[in-house]
Write an enzyme that holds these catalytic residues in place. Structure first.
Site, PDB file in Angstrom:
ATOM      1  N   CYS A 220      45.651  32.744  76.933  1.00  0.00           N
ATOM      2  CA  CYS A 220      44.234  33.033  77.181  1.00  0.00           C
ATOM      3  C   CYS A 220      43.675  32.157  78.312  1.00  0.00           C
ATOM      4  CB  CYS A 220      43.456  32.910  75.879  1.00  0.00           C
ATOM      5  SG  CYS A 220      41.970  33.913  75.923  1.00  0.00           S
TER       6      CYS A 220
ATOM      7  N   HIS B 146      46.018  35.377  71.603  1.00  0.00           N
ATOM      8  CA  HIS B 146      46.161  34.102  70.880  1.00  0.00           C
ATOM      9  C   HIS B 146      47.298  34.186  69.859  1.00  0.00           C
ATOM     10  CE1 HIS B 146      42.423  31.836  72.001  1.00  0.00           C
ATOM     11  NE2 HIS B 146      42.128  33.031  72.482  1.00  0.00           N
TER      12      HIS B 146
ATOM     13  N   GLU C  62      48.708  31.910  68.212  1.00  0.00           N
ATOM     14  CA  GLU C  62      48.547  30.937  67.113  1.00  0.00           C
ATOM     15  C   GLU C  62      47.704  31.513  65.983  1.00  0.00           C
ATOM     16  OE1 GLU C  62      46.867  30.986  69.836  1.00  0.00           O
ATOM     17  OE2 GLU C  62      44.862  30.131  69.608  1.00  0.00           O
TER      18      GLU C  62
HETATM   19  N1  GLN Z   1      37.099  33.691  78.558  1.00  0.00           N
HETATM   20  C1  GLN Z   1      37.768  32.421  78.593  1.00  0.00           C
HETATM   21  C2  GLN Z   1      38.018  31.985  80.027  1.00  0.00           C
HETATM   22  O1  GLN Z   1      38.033  32.779  80.919  1.00  0.00           O
HETATM   23  C3  GLN Z   1      39.066  32.485  77.838  1.00  0.00           C
HETATM   24  C4  GLN Z   1      38.814  32.756  76.384  1.00  0.00           C
HETATM   25  C5  GLN Z   1      39.853  32.200  75.459  1.00  0.00           C
HETATM   26  O2  GLN Z   1      40.649  31.344  75.819  1.00  0.00           O
HETATM   27  N2  GLN Z   1      39.804  32.642  74.216  1.00  0.00           N
HETATM   28  O3  GLN Z   1      38.205  30.829  80.256  1.00  0.00           O
END
Ligand code: GLN
Length: 187
Positions: free
Chosen positions: A75, A164, A166
């Site tokens: 992410c 994610h 995890e």
């Molecule tokens: N939207 C976040 C970003 O661009 C990432 C979101 C997340 O890690 N759950 O940094």
């Protein structure tokens, strides 16, 4: 194997549990010096602008660019591995991809969807998730898609996923994939 988890922001405990679940030793990385104790690093989700600024401040950007250790970014970690986003922000720039942040917009801030990684099913948990916008090199391999969106890539010893692992039951498959298929990579 000693797998580091960058301890700046995000679901650090959950990542540690997953690493343990597949029989490896998680180590929380809080300082650049901690990097010498690990064979690979996981960069968790969070807010990539904040994480990037802190990584710069604590010297992680430079250290990770020089160290050449395998990295799994999830992410916000995917954003941080990339070469660029819509806005200027501190990035590692280690993978030849650009990113569209918050690609699913506010209407689908978070959702779960079945994803396939190397033929194995994972319940992908997407939270304000990014997607890969452009691939800048033939060395980048797509490893997971959500519809037409690219949500998993690997390039050499780096791997990035938009969801994610995890937070999902089968998420350990992502870590196994990283350890078996990415960490062994020599270039
Ligand atoms: N939207 C976040 C970003 O661009 C990432 C979101 C997340 O890690 N759950 O940094």
């Amino acid at each position: 194997m000693d797998i580091g988890i960058l301890g700046i922001q995000g679901d650090i405990d959950e990542h540690e549990k997953m690493v343990r679940r597949i029989g490896h030793n998680p180590i929380r990385v809080r300082t650049v010096e901690d990097l010498s104790k690990v064979e690979a690093l996981i960069i968790p989700g969070g807010e990539s602008t904040t994480m990037g600024k802190l990584m710069e401040k604590y010297g992680f950007m430079e250290a990770l660019r020089n160290l050449n250790i395998p990295i799994l970014g999830t992410c916000a970690g995917m954003v941080l591995l990339s070469k660029g986003t819509e806005k200027k922000q501190p990035l590692l720039k280690l993978m030849n991809i650009t990113i569209k942040r918050n690609a699913y917009g506010s209407q689908r801030e978070s959702f779960e969807k079945e994803i396939y990684l190397d033929g194995e099913k994972i319940n992908g948990v997407f939270i304000r998730a990014p997607v890969v916008d452009r691939i800048l090199s033939d060395n980048v391999e797509i490893i997971a898609k959500e519809g037409n969106n690219i949500v998993g890539v690997k390039e050499g010893r780096y791997m990035a996923i938009a969801f994610h692992p995890e937070l999902s039951d089968e998420g350990h498959r992502v870590y196994k994939y990283f350890i078996n298929k990415v960490m062994g990579c020599k270039y």
